[in-house]
Design a protein around this motif. Structure first.
Motif, PDB file in Angstrom:
ATOM      1  N   SER A 179       0.815  -1.217   0.000  1.00  0.00           N
ATOM      2  CA  SER A 179       0.000   0.000   0.000  1.00  0.00           C
ATOM      3  C   SER A 179       0.848   1.267   0.000  1.00  0.00           C
ATOM      4  O   SER A 179       0.317   2.370  -0.137  1.00  0.00           O
ATOM      5  N   ILE A 180       2.161   1.129   0.176  1.00  0.00           N
ATOM      6  CA  ILE A 180       3.070   2.286   0.124  1.00  0.00           C
ATOM      7  C   ILE A 180       3.505   2.455  -1.325  1.00  0.00           C
ATOM      8  O   ILE A 180       4.335   1.716  -1.845  1.00  0.00           O
ATOM      9  N   LYS A 181       2.902   3.444  -1.980  1.00  0.00           N
ATOM     10  CA  LYS A 181       2.992   3.547  -3.438  1.00  0.00           C
ATOM     11  C   LYS A 181       4.191   4.342  -3.944  1.00  0.00           C
ATOM     12  O   LYS A 181       4.620   4.154  -5.074  1.00  0.00           O
ATOM     13  N   GLY A 182       4.697   5.280  -3.145  1.00  0.00           N
ATOM     14  CA  GLY A 182       5.762   6.124  -3.672  1.00  0.00           C
ATOM     15  C   GLY A 182       6.615   6.765  -2.596  1.00  0.00           C
ATOM     16  O   GLY A 182       6.212   6.877  -1.438  1.00  0.00           O
ATOM     17  N   ILE A 183       7.801   7.184  -3.026  1.00  0.00           N
ATOM     18  CA  ILE A 183       8.756   7.893  -2.163  1.00  0.00           C
ATOM     19  C   ILE A 183       9.291   9.080  -2.951  1.00  0.00           C
ATOM     20  O   ILE A 183       9.577   8.967  -4.151  1.00  0.00           O
ATOM     21  N   CYS A 184       9.426  10.216  -2.284  1.00  0.00           N
ATOM     22  CA  CYS A 184      10.125  11.361  -2.881  1.00  0.00           C
ATOM     23  C   CYS A 184      11.098  11.912  -1.850  1.00  0.00           C
ATOM     24  O   CYS A 184      10.792  11.964  -0.652  1.00  0.00           O
ATOM     25  N   ILE A 185      12.257  12.335  -2.326  1.00  0.00           N
ATOM     26  CA  ILE A 185      13.328  12.838  -1.454  1.00  0.00           C
ATOM     27  C   ILE A 185      13.564  14.323  -1.721  1.00  0.00           C
ATOM     28  O   ILE A 185      13.730  14.731  -2.881  1.00  0.00           O
ATOM     29  N   ASP A 186      13.567  15.117  -0.663  1.00  0.00           N
ATOM     30  CA  ASP A 186      14.035  16.501  -0.770  1.00  0.00           C
ATOM     31  C   ASP A 186      15.276  16.664   0.089  1.00  0.00           C
ATOM     32  O   ASP A 186      15.447  15.965   1.088  1.00  0.00           O
ATOM     33  N   THR A 187      16.147  17.575  -0.310  1.00  0.00           N
ATOM     34  CA  THR A 187      17.406  17.792   0.405  1.00  0.00           C
ATOM     35  C   THR A 187      17.734  19.282   0.444  1.00  0.00           C
ATOM     36  O   THR A 187      17.083  20.094  -0.204  1.00  0.00           O
ATOM     37  N   THR A 188      18.788  19.609   1.192  1.00  0.00           N
ATOM     38  CA  THR A 188      19.357  20.950   1.123  1.00  0.00           C
ATOM     39  C   THR A 188      20.013  21.131  -0.246  1.00  0.00           C
ATOM     40  O   THR A 188      20.269  20.185  -0.960  1.00  0.00           O
ATOM     41  N   GLY A 189      20.315  22.361  -0.577  1.00  0.00           N
ATOM     42  CA  GLY A 189      20.979  22.592  -1.851  1.00  0.00           C
ATOM     43  C   GLY A 189      21.347  24.074  -1.992  1.00  0.00           C
ATOM     44  O   GLY A 189      20.736  24.924  -1.354  1.00  0.00           O
ATOM     45  N   SER A 190      22.329  24.286  -2.746  1.00  0.00           N
ATOM     46  CA  SER A 190      23.067  23.370  -3.596  1.00  0.00           C
ATOM     47  C   SER A 190      24.130  22.638  -2.769  1.00  0.00           C
ATOM     48  O   SER A 190      24.942  23.257  -2.086  1.00  0.00           O
ATOM     49  N   SER A 191      24.056  21.288  -2.864  1.00  0.00           N
ATOM     50  CA  SER A 191      24.961  20.438  -2.094  1.00  0.00           C
ATOM     51  C   SER A 191      25.508  19.338  -3.008  1.00  0.00           C
ATOM     52  O   SER A 191      25.091  18.182  -2.932  1.00  0.00           O
ATOM     53  N   PRO A 192      26.456  19.692  -3.896  1.00  0.00           N
ATOM     54  CA  PRO A 192      26.964  18.713  -4.860  1.00  0.00           C
ATOM     55  C   PRO A 192      27.995  17.763  -4.262  1.00  0.00           C
ATOM     56  O   PRO A 192      28.635  18.069  -3.249  1.00  0.00           O
ATOM     57  N   ILE A 193      28.140  16.605  -4.917  1.00  0.00           N
ATOM     58  CA  ILE A 193      29.089  15.591  -4.451  1.00  0.00           C
ATOM     59  C   ILE A 193      29.722  14.907  -5.661  1.00  0.00           C
ATOM     60  O   ILE A 193      29.042  14.629  -6.657  1.00  0.00           O
ATOM     61  N   PRO A 194      31.037  14.639  -5.626  1.00  0.00           N
ATOM     62  CA  PRO A 194      31.684  13.945  -6.743  1.00  0.00           C
ATOM     63  C   PRO A 194      31.380  12.451  -6.722  1.00  0.00           C
ATOM     64  O   PRO A 194      31.289  11.842  -5.650  1.00  0.00           O
ATOM     65  N   ILE A 195      31.201  11.868  -7.925  1.00  0.00           N
ATOM     66  CA  ILE A 195      30.866  10.449  -8.049  1.00  0.00           C
ATOM     67  C   ILE A 195      31.759   9.775  -9.082  1.00  0.00           C
ATOM     68  O   ILE A 195      32.353  10.439  -9.937  1.00  0.00           O
ATOM     69  N   ASP A 196      31.850   8.439  -9.010  1.00  0.00           N
ATOM     70  CA  ASP A 196      32.570   7.697 -10.037  1.00  0.00           C
ATOM     71  C   ASP A 196      31.612   7.346 -11.178  1.00  0.00           C
ATOM     72  O   ASP A 196      30.443   7.760 -11.181  1.00  0.00           O
TER      73      ASP A 196
END
Length: 556
Positions: free
Chosen positions: A79-96
């Motif tokens: 019955s849990i149909k969806g998730i949405c995420i909010d965050t602080t910003g601008s908060s960038p991060i380097p990725i591979d």
């Protein structure tokens, strides 16, 4: 079967999740997780305005809070149909190249430059100045015009440019970069492909100079003039962006097992906390929503017809769909709000922490009890005494720029100041001056919107300060000379994220309909006290005079 959604809200100190009944907006369960490494002040150096966060704090928090609300609520996972995420910003991060944060890869585990560069990190002032100078002089499109005309050291490109200049190892190892809200969304979904992954319109438009009129991100030729690295990075980022009513993917098998959910759970495109909070507070056109915490974000929405091709000067951007799809989202804010008062509290606490609580006269149990009592009453007592100071009594004039100025007209080089101190000035007088300062800074934002033709008919306050400090809210109403409604929800940004999730998962057809059903009610309203409004207008003049003086000195 009832339908439920989860909103996940990442703040500066903690992440919280809410499980919401989509039919009523009722909060079924909630939980908060405080970042352990951040609490230990790791990877930060306030003396140089460096504030970094380890991604493990965020990942551990995500698992902790969602598992809690799922198990504690006893609702069926289906019955849990969806998730949405909010965050602080601008908060960038380097990725591979797999989308893994560099701080989770070998050799970078303890490197602050490989971690998320938090919104309040101001180490990139020099780089922001370069971007602003180039935007005005290079002869092409001024890519800052939809960012209020001034690019901030708090934002995406300036932070990346600073890090790659400072740390060659990070520069060479980083395949790409992601905003915090995009990274956590990407982490949860099944089909991971960096090139096709749906990046947040809100984050890209307000902080990365993305705009449809010039085909997305700033051009290669513009970025190359800043640094060839940025020009190469552009091709590893994105062209299209998406609003948070859209589906980013579905929950991965790995994370469905961890969280006790199904792989049918929809993951919505990520967003920023203030924009989600505005939606959670039922924002409408001509309404200013103030998200009031350590800093503030001030959010408005406007029809495209009203704004047309006009750009609002000195704010943090205007972006199609960043709050409500089909409407322009306008963002402003203050770099320090609650943070200014927290600084004062910490400063006054020095003798308590270093003399009283280290004394051999008190036992450990007494110290612990005393610390708890002081913590519970410190701001309360200051507020009570400050509120009781007669209007006729002399109060210092203070500026709210202790972490620079976000709007109007971003300038992170500015510092706070205070004038009109006397031998009769006590701690409550200074506290009142600081409360006045954050309210005067708020007034400058309102004035800028109105000067630029964006009418404000109503004001809504959300967040911890709005709900917990009647003294601040009444002062704000007096300074703005406008009534202020306070949203009843403790977790308006998380509620707003849940509203986006309800639309992405198909329960509602649009966010306006969903917001009317699920958005927060209001628990209080503060009206201007007419006899005090003229007094604050006069004190506002002193604030303006001190502001001009300090800004002129800074320019020299």
């Amino acid at each position: 079967m009832r339908n439920y959604v989860i909103g996940l809200d990442y703040g500066s100190d903690s992440v919280r999740a809410v499980l919401i009944d989509t039919a009523t907006g009722q909060e079924i369960s909630s939980n908060v997780h405080f970042y352990q490494r951040w609490k230990e002040n790791k990877y930060c150096d306030a003396s140089i305005n460096q504030f970094r966060q380890h991604p493990s704090d965020h990942i551990e928090g995500l698992e902790d809070v969602i598992k809690y609300v799922v198990t504690q609520s006893n609702v069926e996972p289906e019955s849990i149909k969806g998730i949405c995420i909010d965050t602080t910003g601008s908060s960038p991060i380097p990725i591979d190249k797999f989308g893994t944060p560099l701080a989770l890869t070998k050799g970078f585990e303890e490197n602050p430059n490989a971690m998320m560069v938090l919104w309040k990190d101001h180490t990139a002032i020099k780089e922001a100045n370069e971007i602003n100078e180039l935007a005005k002089t290079w002869g092409g499109e001024n890519y800052t015009k939809y960012e209020g005309g001034i690019y901030s050291s708090e934002w995406f490109w300036a932070k990346i440019l600073h890090i790659i200049r400072q740390d060659v190892a990070v520069k060479n190892a980083a395949y790409s970069w992601m905003e915090h809200c995009d990274l956590l969304t990407y982490l949860l979904i099944e089909n991971k492909d960096l090139k096709s992954f749906k990046r947040s319109r809100c984050a890209a438009g307000h902080k990365a100079m993305w705009h449809e009129s010039w085909g997305g991100l700033p051009s290669v030729s513009f970025l190359e003039k800043l640094d060839p690295y940025l020009a190469k990075l552009r091709d590893k980022l994105f062209t299209k962006t998406y609003t948070s009513n859209e589906i980013a993917g579905t929950l991965s098998t790995e994370w469905s097992k961890k969280l006790g959910l199904t792989t049918d759970t929809v993951i919505a495109v990520g967003t920023f906390d203030a924009h989600a909070g505005a939606l959670g507070a039922k924002i409408e056109e001509h309404t200013l929503v103030r998200v009031m915490g350590t800093s503030t974000c001030d959010i408005m929405v406007s029809s495209k017809e009203l704004l047309g091709s006009k750009t609002v000067k000195g704010i943090c951007g205007q972006v199609d769909g960043s709050v409500i799809p089909g409407m322009e989202g306008l963002e402003a804010g203050q770099s320090a709000f609650g943070d200014l008062l927290a600084w004062f509290k910490d400063m006054l606490s020095w003798p308590i922490d270093n003399l009283v609580l280290t004394s051999d006269v008190l036992g450990e149990a007494q110290k612990s009890e005393l610390k708890e009592e002081i913590e519970a009453n410190f701001i309360k007592k200051l507020s009570e005494q400050a509120e009781n100071i007669p209007l006729s009594e002399s109060i210092p004039t203070a500026l709210d720029w202790i972490n620079g100025r976000r709007t109007p007209d971003a300038n992170q080089e500015l510092k706070a100041a205070m004038s009109n101190l006397t031998l009769g000035t006590k701690a409550p007088h200074i506290f009142k001056a600081l409360v006045n300062a954050i309210c005067f800074g708020s007034k400058k934002i309102v004035e800028r919107f109105e000067e630029e033709g964006v009418a404000i008919n109503s004001v809504i306050g959300i967040g911890g300060v709005a709900r917990k400090s009647p003294f601040i809210m009444q002062t704000l109403a007096n300074v703005l000379d406008k009534p202020i409604k306070v949203a009843a929800s403790d977790q308006a940004p998380a509620l707003g994220a849940a509203i986006y999730a309800s639309v992405a998962s198909g329960i509602y057809s649009n966010v306006i309909e969903a917001s009317k059903k699920m958005g927060s009610n209001f628990e209080a309203i503060y009206y201007p006290e007419k006899e005090k409004v003229p007094v604050y207008k006069k004190r506002m003049q002193s604030y303006n005079e001190l502001s001009s003086f300090v800004e002129n000195i800074t320019k020299k």
